[in-house]
Design a protein around this motif. Structure first.
Motif: not given
Length: 185
Positions: A35-36, A39-40, A42, A44-45
């Motif tokens: 997830e991190r 997010e970093a 930009g 989706t998982r």
């Protein structure tokens, strides 16, 4: 919904690898979740899962990239043959392996996460094969090239860890050069 082009897909994969490399290098494998990374980067998982399957797949790709960085440094520093190339390549290995974006991934988390055999296979496909080829080409090597490569490779990995833990690079390189010199007939 439009499908991503091949170029977009490759750009996303490359971005995920870059972001993951930064995060794994700074925080370690255990502390970084997908997830991190997503997010970093930009994305989706699901994009991470699409490109790498899982966290291990992503880390394995990042580890392969880090091994390639080291191999590129070695190849660039030691393009020739002979004892000078062995020395220059070994020094380049030490310098590249202790870089902050490489050390934790290759020397600390790599063997623990992917397993020793997989780690060794990746290493042998990158910088270790350069050392093996260089040693095999020497006509005045006093010992078996395979044994010499195994011992020098292990010494370089340990020296890189020692340097990363605060050891002085010039002392490690001097000791390594003495080892290399002792292999000459």
């Amino acid at each position: 919904m439009a499908r991503a082009t091949k170029a977009q897909s490759e750009a996303t994969e490359r971005r995920l690898r870059e972001v993951a490399r930064e995060l794994f290098a700074e925080h370690g494998y255990a502390a970084v979740g997908l997830e991190r990374v997503a997010e970093a980067a930009g994305v989706t998982r699901g994009a991470v899962y699409h490109h790498f399957g899982d966290k291990l797949g992503l880390f394995t790709a990042v580890l392969a990239d880090a091994h390639a960085v080291i191999a590129d440094a070695v190849a660039h520093a030691a393009p020739g043959a002979g004892w000078p190339a062995i020395r220059d390549g070994s020094a380049a290995f030490l310098k590249a392996a202790v870089e902050p974006g490489i050390r934790r991934i290759v020397l600390v988390d790599g063997p623990a996460v992917v397993g020793w055999e997989s780690w060794r296979r990746m290493d042998s496909q990158q910088s270790a094969h350069l050392l093996a080829e260089g040693l095999a080409a020497l006509d005045d090597l006093a010992v078996d090239p395979g044994a010499a490569g195994a011992l020098l490779g292990g010494a370089m990995n340990e020296a890189a860890i020692w340097i990363a833990d605060g050891g002085r690079p010039e002392l490690a390189e001097a000791a390594l050069n003495r080892m290399i010199d002792s292999l000459r007939r």
